[in-house]
Design an enzyme around this catalytic site. Sequence first.
Site: not given
Length: 509
Positions: A53, A83, A195, A279, A282, A328, A414
């Site tokens: 791959y 990309h 990646n 609060y 405290r 990844f 994916e």
Amino acid sequence: MDDALLLTGDDLTVDDVWDVAVGGRAVALSATAKEKMTASRALLEESRGEHTYGVNTGFGRFVSESIPDDQAEELQLRLLRSHACGVGAPYPDEVVRAAMLLRANALAKGYSGARVTTVELLLAILDAGVVPYVPARGSVGASGDLAPLAHLALPLVGEGEAWVGGERVPGAEALARAGLEPVRLAAKEGLSLVNGTQFMTAMAALGLVRGRRLAIAADIACSMSLEALQGSLASFEEAIHRARPHPGQLASAANVRRLLEGSAIIESHRWCDKVQDAYSLRCAPQVHGASRDLLDYVGRTVAVEINAATDNPLVLLDEGTIVSNGNFHGQPVAFALDCLAIAVAELASISERRVERMVNPSLSDGLPAFLTREGGINSGFMILQYVSAALVSENKALAHPASVDSIPTSAGQEDHVSMGNAAGLKALQVLANAEASLAIELLAGAQAVEFLAPLEPGRGVACARAFVRTLSQRLREDRSLSADIERMAAALRDGSLAAAVESEIGALG
């Protein structure tokens, strides 16, 4: 280069990330890293005849498409180009620099098959102060931060854009100005550069440093507010917190006790008839402590991730194989980033309530309304509480987790993604809002404590008040306090407030 950080792939810390990304520390590959990378590359080259791959196949859904050897290098270049399609405003420079460091460290592990020369160019760009232009939106955090890392990698091949000396220029020109030559990517190297989880992890590492500093600042601010509101130290006694021994709670209560040591203000009302504080005073150790414990979880996750191999496929030297995998996927970091946002948002939320008590004459036990002597002609700290309320409200929306969302990508290949990048961008905004909110509490606390003179606060609080006064003079007549808030917030972010206090009373937990 004597002080250069040597990358091994195994022992990077979040403080190292801060030193490089923010402080500009030099970086180089260790001899061990070079040996591992060289061996990894050799195994990759030996396996070129196999169906692997990203080496001789397409990407994502195109995994079934075979790529001939004579197009292996072109495949890597086209991967970066295709990309690099992020949108929106760019990441802050320190996030990009951190991502460059983290990607180099991941490749230094020797699981990716990247060449030493390619990673050395990445580090040379980092050390030269060249910052790739990387749009911050476009990653779903599944196959890593694909779009951002592609933008980061393009200048290595002389494409894309980068900042040089404050000027945005083409990638080739950025390299030339730094005296560097672009690289011609070998098989798998483009994939090795994109990646990974490095952008979301960069935001987590830098955000964690800021979050930890903010937790200490919250204890300092609370101590000052406790003085100003003439609260009780009884609820901070060690025995109380040993009875419910969450680590963060114990540390926060101990910090407050140390900050208030020697307080004449606290001593002056030791025997008053007030039984319990609100609060926000405290229960501060319980709330601050819970945030601290959540930050500790974030820290454990980040410590693993910044030294992790997040490539696909991985070159497994000991086994002599190259294996497709899912390292990844950004889910661990996405969860951590959402937790970072939640932890920090809560520090700001309780801080705003303490500010309200100081400016509201119905709650402040004798302090002038809005911390000004001449109310009417002056509004004093009135609008600072509005600002803090606005920031806290925004944080409530931003703290909704991004990591529970998923939209499938790559034609269903994916089919579950982490949305870690969205979690990171939200966390950075929550941090900025929280730093401003805590800055407001410190400004208000310093002003309020001074109305109690001649009684003096504890040593730690007195030191904090003195530090505040180096950044913001006491408000006597109304003026714009925006710049004061920004300066104070910056002091929380860079740790200088905590450093000043610790120089007087020792390290805080």
